[in-house]
Design a protein around this motif. Structure first.
Motif, PDB file in Angstrom:
ATOM      1  N   UNK A   1       2.121   3.911  -4.561  1.00  9.72           N
ATOM      2  CA  UNK A   1       0.947   4.192  -3.565  1.00  9.72           C
ATOM      3  C   UNK A   1      -0.120   4.347  -4.220  1.00  9.72           C
TER       4      UNK A   1
ATOM      5  N   UNK B   1      -2.966   5.867  -3.831  1.00 12.56           N
ATOM      6  CA  UNK B   1      -4.427   6.979  -4.433  1.00 12.56           C
ATOM      7  C   UNK B   1      -3.605   6.949  -5.590  1.00 12.56           C
ATOM      8  N   UNK B   2      -2.288   7.054  -5.897  1.00 11.35           N
ATOM      9  CA  UNK B   2      -1.803   7.997  -7.458  1.00 11.35           C
ATOM     10  C   UNK B   2      -2.124   6.776  -8.330  1.00 11.35           C
TER      11      UNK B   2
ATOM     12  N   UNK C   1      -5.772   6.482  -9.440  1.00  7.16           N
ATOM     13  CA  UNK C   1      -6.387   7.752 -10.237  1.00  7.16           C
ATOM     14  C   UNK C   1      -5.696   7.715 -11.583  1.00  7.16           C
TER      15      UNK C   1
END
Lengths: 205, 205
Positions: free
Chosen positions: B56, B58-59, B62
């Motif tokens: 991922x 997005x993970x 972050x």
């Protein structure tokens, strides 16, 4: 009598650290309002006809050729179909790179032990009735989230939102959609206070 | 006799504009090599135990708090579990924001009418045997892809890769994985020439 007519715009309030799910028809306009200022709202969307088609960060950023989207920009699905057009935007800064906050994220980044569900858990709960589970929740369009980038190192800084009380963004649905929308639960994203988010749906006459 | 021993490192070649799929065991090291320079390779990965768990963007961004990942950085799944550690990286610039190139992308951005499958179509074909279809292919870790960001406007510039012939990146698998890897088919990403990508898997003794 015309000057006595009043246009009522009734907002629905999303309580702090929670989420709502709802449907939009193609052509509907979704207005997301930050009533108190400095509050992020994670937006995810799925095609009503097949929820495996979802609002895609990677597709949208590629087609837009920019990280920060605003008035006039299109938001695309993983199948390269337009899902939303941004019609108005009084804030001007949103994020589309970071995944929704989650229990694991709170533990990893903030060392929290409380097991708060975060936007991911809140979205999972409200989207369950549409057959959308946790693994289906992608990187969200993070309305009002203010992420700074250092262009030499690529370092990300999650900064207080630029949104002031009453700032809003207006999306036009380009297809029939299932939408999940939150009042975000992450400390740093919201200048360390958890506030509500308001929204309303305006259907064309 | 020891000085006569030669360490053979046999690479597999991915032909221009194509893809391979393979499995890694936890602890295996995957080395992705740019044999001729300035060639991008899209990497996607899925947990072998349940392919709904995927690498991922997005993970990962972050948790890393940066856009550009390199030696020492972890790549996470949508379930917040580490999937890879980057052990070595002689190039130093990769992208994790843009979706794999696709037939629709070639039509939209380049006006192509040839219906080339792109990385998305090539990955779909090689991953089908694992039960992974087009909707399951997320934003890839775009090895050697050089995306510049204007920090004032957020504008993205897809620039020629910084990779020189022989540059490589070495990943350690942190769980049993199904991996898809391409020699990318997008003009601008590869300085407008389509070249091969080499890879090898090194298992710990």
């Amino acid at each position: 009598m015309n000057d006595l007519l009043v246009e009522f715009k009734v907002n629905t309030r999303i309580r702090p650290c929670s989420a709502h799910a709802f449907e939009l028809n193609a052509g509907d306009e979704l207005v997301v309002v930050d009533p108190q200022g400095q509050q992020v709202s994670d937006l995810v969307a799925f095609a009503k006809s097949d929820v495996r088609e979802y609002l895609s960060s990677g597709r949208t950023l590629d087609y837009a050729s920019k990280l920060w989207l605003s008035t006039g920009d299109l938001l695309y699905s993983n199948r390269s179909a337009p899902m939303f057009t941004i019609l108005e935007d009084t804030c001007g800064r949103h994020d589309f790179t970071l995944a929704p906050c989650s229990r694991e994220m709170f533990e990893t980044i903030y060392g929290e032990k409380e097991e708060r569900p975060g936007c991911e858990g809140n979205l999972e709960k409200v989207l369950e009735k549409y057959g959308i589970d946790r693994d289906c929740i992608p990187t969200a369009f993070n309305v009002f989230m203010n992420v700074g980038i250092d262009p030499s190192t690529g370092a990300i800084a999650v900064l207080p939102p630029l949104s002031k009380p009453g700032d809003f963004i207006r999306f036009k649905a380009e297809m029939d959609l299932v939408v999940g929308l939150t009042a975000c639960s992450a400390g740093q994203s919201n200048n360390f206070s958890y506030k509500p988010i308001d929204f309303r749906i305006e259907s064309p006459a």
